[in-house]
Design an enzyme around this catalytic site. Sequence first.
Site, mmCIF file in Angstrom:
data_model
loop_
_atom_site.group_PDB
_atom_site.id
_atom_site.type_symbol
_atom_site.label_atom_id
_atom_site.label_comp_id
_atom_site.label_asym_id
_atom_site.label_seq_id
_atom_site.Cartn_x
_atom_site.Cartn_y
_atom_site.Cartn_z
ATOM 1 N N ARG A 82 -15.133 15.733 8.992
ATOM 2 C CA ARG A 82 -15.853 15.974 10.559
ATOM 3 C C ARG A 82 -16.539 14.913 10.944
ATOM 4 N NH1 ARG A 82 -20.386 18.239 12.949
ATOM 5 N NH2 ARG A 82 -20.185 18.806 15.078
ATOM 6 N N HIS A 125 -20.638 13.932 20.390
ATOM 7 C CA HIS A 125 -21.805 13.989 19.850
ATOM 8 C C HIS A 125 -22.652 13.042 20.294
ATOM 9 C CE1 HIS A 125 -23.282 15.713 15.593
ATOM 10 N NE2 HIS A 125 -24.255 15.107 16.193
ATOM 11 N N GLU A 170 -23.249 20.923 19.709
ATOM 12 C CA GLU A 170 -24.518 21.236 20.038
ATOM 13 C C GLU A 170 -24.964 20.781 21.547
ATOM 14 O OE1 GLU A 170 -27.465 19.904 17.208
ATOM 15 O OE2 GLU A 170 -26.473 20.909 15.711
ATOM 16 N N ASN A 298 -23.397 25.215 13.419
ATOM 17 C CA ASN A 298 -24.191 24.332 12.857
ATOM 18 C C ASN A 298 -25.786 25.335 12.733
ATOM 19 O OD1 ASN A 298 -22.521 22.382 13.162
ATOM 20 N ND2 ASN A 298 -23.707 20.967 14.532
ATOM 21 N N TYR A 300 -29.339 25.297 10.600
ATOM 22 C CA TYR A 300 -30.426 24.717 9.572
ATOM 23 C C TYR A 300 -31.473 25.407 9.229
ATOM 24 C CZ TYR A 300 -28.025 20.346 10.254
ATOM 25 O OH TYR A 300 -26.767 19.189 10.605
ATOM 26 N N GLU A 377 -21.997 22.153 10.179
ATOM 27 C CA GLU A 377 -22.998 21.612 9.718
ATOM 28 C C GLU A 377 -24.058 22.437 9.125
ATOM 29 O OE1 GLU A 377 -25.425 18.971 12.520
ATOM 30 O OE2 GLU A 377 -23.699 18.334 13.268
HETATM 31 C C1 GBH Z 1 -28.006 18.268 14.198
HETATM 32 O O1 GBH Z 1 -28.749 18.791 14.963
HETATM 33 C C2 GBH Z 1 -27.022 17.369 14.739
HETATM 34 O O2 GBH Z 1 -25.737 17.547 15.239
HETATM 35 C C3 GBH Z 1 -26.967 16.163 13.976
HETATM 36 O O3 GBH Z 1 -26.396 14.948 14.537
HETATM 37 C C4 GBH Z 1 -28.289 15.825 13.177
HETATM 38 O O4 GBH Z 1 -28.305 14.658 12.493
HETATM 39 C C5 GBH Z 1 -28.654 16.971 12.210
HETATM 40 O O5 GBH Z 1 -28.682 18.222 13.045
HETATM 41 C C6 GBH Z 1 -30.181 16.941 11.671
HETATM 42 O O6 GBH Z 1 -30.933 17.043 12.382
HETATM 43 O O7 GBH Z 1 -37.845 21.725 17.632
HETATM 44 O O8 GBH Z 1 -38.880 21.791 15.389
HETATM 45 O O9 GBH Z 1 -38.201 23.880 16.397
HETATM 46 C C7 GBH Z 1 -29.775 19.653 14.537
HETATM 47 C C8 GBH Z 1 -30.198 20.534 15.689
HETATM 48 C C9 GBH Z 1 -31.847 21.812 16.923
HETATM 49 C C10 GBH Z 1 -32.339 21.510 14.547
HETATM 50 C C11 GBH Z 1 -33.333 21.813 16.937
HETATM 51 C C12 GBH Z 1 -33.959 21.684 14.718
HETATM 52 C C13 GBH Z 1 -35.492 22.584 16.432
HETATM 53 C C14 GBH Z 1 -36.392 22.223 15.697
HETATM 54 N N1 GBH Z 1 -31.603 20.846 15.755
HETATM 55 N N2 GBH Z 1 -34.038 22.358 15.961
HETATM 56 S S1 GBH Z 1 -37.934 22.374 16.441
#
Ligand code: GBH
Length: 472
Positions: A82, A125, A170, A298, A300, A377
């Site tokens: 991807r 992106h 995103e 995605n 995390y 992701e």
């Molecule tokens: C992704 O976004 C991206 O698509 C990618 O490019 C990036 O490298 C990867 O993740 C790693 O960061 O404000 O402290 O509560 C991540 C999406 C959205 C995850 C906001 C963290 C909030 C953290 N992010 N989220 S906080």
Amino acid sequence: MTKHLSENFAWPKEFLWGSATAAAQIEGASHSYGKEDSVWDAFARKEGVIAGGDNLKVAVDHYHRYQEDVGLMRELGLDSYRFSTSWARVVPGGRSVNREGLDFYSRLVDELLENGILPWLTLYHWDMPQALEDQGGWTNRDTAYKFVEYAEAIYAKLGDRVNHWTTFNEPLCSSLIGYAAGEHAPGRQEPAAALAAVHHQHLGHGLATQRLRELGAQELGITLNLTNAVPNDPTDPVDLEAARRIDALWNRMFLDPLLRGSYPEDLLQDVSGLGLAEVIQPGDLEIIHQPIDFLGVNHYHDDNVSGHPLAGDGPEAVVPTDAPKSSPFVGSEYVTFPSRDLPRTAMGWEVNPQGLRVLLNRLKADYSDLPALYITENGASYTDELSPDGTVADTERSEYIFDHLDAVAGAIEDGVSVRGYFVWSLLDNFEWAWGYQKRFGIIYVDYETQERIIKDSGRAYAGLIAANRTMA
Ligand code: GBH
């Protein structure tokens, strides 16, 4: 690494094993071969916005090393890669199409196909030409139509070889974090602009999906970052209300228009007065609500949400006005995210793998027209040490990935249709506002020499892929 369910799980035969990157984070060659400024190139020149004053000029030099990188994907045994194409490379200055830029992606796709790797292409992106931002960027409705022209240019070049098309990655980040919190490009701190940006990205998605479908694209979808909003105290109505707001703003504001053709009523109330209703034109939601073939997820971490009591009672209640405005939580700036007793990654994000299973089940329960799901992701940043013997023993990252794969396996057992998983990220790379300080790769990159070294997590992931290939 400890033993995981995912290692013995009967993964569906066609399950796609992949890894992901994004153009701006890896390519470099930021002002070469016809490419001009993206919003991120311009943003990175501002004082103090990127950790360490880092920039995207060289990144991990993927533009010149793509063949080596595809070789590494092959070594890992990936089914699919991807990646994203850079709008600022393909349509520099937002003017006319740059053949050299298209040729690069054409060479990359050929290289992937020659190595038996399925290209999974994302059109946006986050790297819009700065020239378009100068005309209002995503706050300008015209940008949605410019996005379609860009999509057409890519399709004309690659449509004969690429079957999987993702419009946006995103949109939450490139609207709320870019235009409201200002922590991402273009660095604006205007809540109303951020909501206009959301709607115009949705519109761009719908229009491009329509157009690419007409042109013959096979598999079309979008990738959202989805986060469970967990009430800190599930018996406290204030926390429940805060979690509802965050869920509306971070999840349903994106899911509902795409999958149901409407914005959530409660969201419209939460952000009333911020202009969202005014930018929606008749017919927009029909365009946005296009049939899609897959939804990329995605994921995390979860968000543990708490709130302050609203001022006033009942329907008259309002958010306290002393809330900080420069946050991605438009209309919900007063919420807080109390920390829980959970392990954290180097980003400070909570590790709570079963949240992914909960999220996938929720999507199935709440959206009757849910298309096939792919985890586009998932991954983690940890402080990696390159040891003298040339290995990176990133056990925590392996655990993170396999724990999340266990959660995906659980969701499949629950009956959710998940068809693939892409680790973020293939390579250590430019981590946006964090520059090169946070490493997410399953392949280590020495930023001095650009040498690539497969980390232990990459080997573990490759092992899982290989085991499933033998079983198939
Ligand atoms: C992704 O976004 C991206 O698509 C990618 O490019 C990036 O490298 C990867 O993740 C790693 O960061 O404000 O402290 O509560 C991540 C999406 C959205 C995850 C906001 C963290 C909030 C953290 N992010 N989220 S906080």
